[in-house]
Design an enzyme around this catalytic site. Structure first.
Site, short mmCIF file in Angstrom:
data_model
loop_
_atom_site.label_atom_id
_atom_site.label_comp_id
_atom_site.label_asym_id
_atom_site.label_seq_id
_atom_site.Cartn_x
_atom_site.Cartn_y
_atom_site.Cartn_z
CB CYS A 138 -0.92 0.00 1.22
SG CYS A 138 -2.02 1.42 1.27
CB CYS A 141 -0.76 2.62 3.97
SG CYS A 141 -2.18 1.88 3.19
CG ASP A 142 3.11 1.29 4.47
OD1 ASP A 142 2.60 1.79 5.47
OD2 ASP A 142 3.01 0.08 4.19
#
Ligand code: NAP
Length: 316
Positions: A138, A141-142
């Site tokens: 992701c 997300c990261d």
């Protein structure tokens, strides 16, 4: 005859990620007798995310911690919880829906499917070991954790190319590793990547192994034309080789799109009356905690209306 216990509910929610727990909160507040089932521990995919910094209201929170808050919130309204169930059969095409596990037949007027999706895995050595320590599925997300670092994205589809472009906001260098000479992504998307100076393509290569000590240090690649191997020094690896919905228990009972994601209307209604789908498992343009939670709320409100209408009909 089965000697399994029978339990009756107004709504059964399958899956306990953000869509599932959000649906549980809204359904129980809507006065439905609500159960939430999961084949694993509660919390869904986000409980594996180290940190989440794009869920409104929390500028930085651990994924596990956020999902604990979702669960506590559902507990407050008396949702009945069944983690770690072994599902043997799901029958959706009848007025009373049935979910049979190894010891229970759950019967319900409505069902909300919130079973999520999972990124396809590369299946190479080091992938599992470094998940959350350099291997991520992701970028949204990261990505921010890779500021000024070097990362590799694996895949040649829209997801890989779009996420690679997104990662250039943070990383100083982004390699795109693809197994063929031609990309699968839309031409316009390819063009944007070709024009991005931070992106370097490594075509006709496939990943063989991810190596490191505490975090990822090296991605070992195989040149598919010469069979030679090479070491690529990277801090992160983002496999984007496709996503698959968790729909194996529904045996084609519901309308799905080409990739298998469940089709819904804007009320999260599936092709079967009284059955709703929410979050990553459905055909949706964005797979995030916030969108899953939103889907769950809509699905639960639809279920409340459906069950109320059903009760009105049976009264007459
Ligand atoms: P995808 O289109 O199926 O692409 C997967 C890519 O991974 C392909 O390039 C494939 O290579 C490669 N791949 C598959 N298995 C592999 C393996 N074991 N090792 C190495 N490479 C492997 O998946 P996606 O990119 O997730 O997209 C899924 C769908 O969503 C597509 O229809 C896509 O168009 C759509 N999508 C649309 C948008 C958008 O419109 N904004 C954004 C994202 C996704 P090959 O090409 O050689 O098969």
């Amino acid at each position: 005859m089965t000697n399994k216990q029978e339990l009756f509910f107004d709504v059964i929610i399958l899956g306990s990620g953000p869509a599932g727990f959000s649906a549980a909160i809204y359904a129980s507040r809507g006065n439905l007798k609500t159960a939430i089932l999961d084949i694993s521990m509660f919390g869904g995919q986000p409980s594996n995310y180290l940190e989440i910094e794009n869920y409104p209201g929390f500028s930085l929170i651990g994924g596990f911690e956020l999902m604990e808050k979702f669960e506590e919130h559902a507990d407050k309204f008396g949702v009945e919880k069944f983690p770690m169930v072994e599902i043997e059969r799901v029958t959706l095409n009848s007025e009373l829906k049935e979910i049979e596990t190894n010891d229970t037949v759950f019967k319900s007027k409505s069902v909300i499917i919130a079973t999520g999706a999972q990124a396809k895995k590369l299946g190479i050595s080091g992938e599992e070991e470094f998940k959350g320590r350099g291997v991520s599925y992701c970028a949204i997300c990261d990505g921010a954790f890779y500021k000024d670092k070097t990362v590799a994205v694996v895949g040649g589809g829209n997801s890989a190319i779009e996420e690679a472009i997104y990662l250039t906001k943070f990383a100083q260098k982004v390699y795109i590793i693809h197994r063929r000479d031609e990309l699968r992504a839309d031409k316009i998307c390819q063009q944007r990547a070709f024009e991005n100076e931070k992106i370097e393509f490594i075509l006709s290569h496939s990943p063989l192994e991810i190596q490191g000590t505490n975090t990822v240090e090296t991605l070992v690649l195989k040149d598919l034309k010469t069979n030679e191997t090479k070491d690529l020094k990277v801090n992160g690896v983002f496999p984007y080789i496709g996503f698959g919905p968790n729909v194996e228990n529904f045996n084609g009972q519901l309308k799905q799109n080409q990739q298998g994601f469940i089709e819904t209307d804007t009320n999260m209604q599936t092709s079967i009356e009284g059955v709703y789908a929410a979050g990553d498992v459905r055909n949706t343009p964005l797979r995030q905690v916030i969108t899953a939670a939103s889907d769950g709320a809509i699905a639960a409100c639809s279920a409340v209306k459906y069950v109320e209408a059903l009760e009105e009909t049976t009264k007459v």
